[in-house]
Design an enzyme around this catalytic site. Sequence first.
Site, short mmCIF file in Angstrom:
data_model
loop_
_atom_site.label_atom_id
_atom_site.label_comp_id
_atom_site.label_asym_id
_atom_site.label_seq_id
_atom_site.Cartn_x
_atom_site.Cartn_y
_atom_site.Cartn_z
N ASP A 1 0.86 -1.17 0.00
CA ASP A 1 0.00 0.00 0.00
C ASP A 1 0.90 1.23 0.00
O ASP A 1 1.68 1.42 0.95
CB ASP A 1 -0.88 -0.03 1.25
CG ASP A 1 -1.85 1.13 1.33
OD1 ASP A 1 -1.67 2.13 0.62
OD2 ASP A 1 -2.80 1.04 2.14
N TYR B 1 -9.11 15.53 -5.38
CA TYR B 1 -8.22 14.80 -6.29
C TYR B 1 -7.31 15.77 -7.03
O TYR B 1 -6.09 15.55 -7.13
CB TYR B 1 -9.06 13.99 -7.27
CG TYR B 1 -8.26 13.27 -8.34
CD1 TYR B 1 -7.60 12.08 -8.05
CD2 TYR B 1 -8.19 13.77 -9.63
CE1 TYR B 1 -6.88 11.41 -9.03
CE2 TYR B 1 -7.48 13.12 -10.62
CZ TYR B 1 -6.82 11.94 -10.32
OH TYR B 1 -6.10 11.28 -11.30
#
Length: 243
Positions: free
Chosen positions: A59, A152
């Site tokens: 991750d 984002y």
Amino acid sequence: MTKLLSNKTAIVTGGSNGYGYGIAKKLKEAGANVWITGRSIEKLKTAASELNINYKRADVTSPEDWDELVKAIIEKHGQLDILINNAGGGIAIADITAQSDLDIKSSVELNLLGAIYGSKRAADLMVKQKSGTIINISSICSTQAWPGFSIYAAAKAGLEQFSRSLYVDLRPHSVRAMCITPSWGNTSFNEATGLQGFDEEVAKKAIQPDDMGKVVVDACLLPDHLIIPELTIMPMVQEIIPY
């Protein structure tokens, strides 16, 4: 393809699908020892088997996972030459009032902090080697504004500024830091974010994963004394109408 990267070891984050898959594929074809990472072990196994490359579940938002990944690569290859910070995602494409604090935190961690963690560790090795290439994959959202993409876009804009600063820091050590900013791509990102007007015909004319792979390989194959700090890629089919 001539195996011009046969003595290089590369990491591609988010390498099991989309741009990451195309980048890993083209790096492998160029002869590199390629490692892909991601959160889904099953997707990684499938992609690694198809491309005949290495994989490790990791991750990018976890510093500990980065440490384990780099340790495994150094133990096997003794060096790290290329890092492609490709992992990213929309998390929650919605008006700011509709996003949870967790959504916001997750988006910034995935789209910005993950690349910073990886770059820190790669830079430490590459500065000692006095060679290496780090490429961060941004998004056209970093320079444009569309409804729902605020977090984002902010994270990707941060990634681009980080890339500029990384270039300044690493240049004296003969290590290259670049940022590639693609727009419409034929990847699962469009479906995940509910992109409108992206039909099958448009998808054929958008940026393909293999296209991104070719661009990344070309960037890695630049003479050592040259660099493209920033590169924006647009499909001819796309018209930019922000706001």
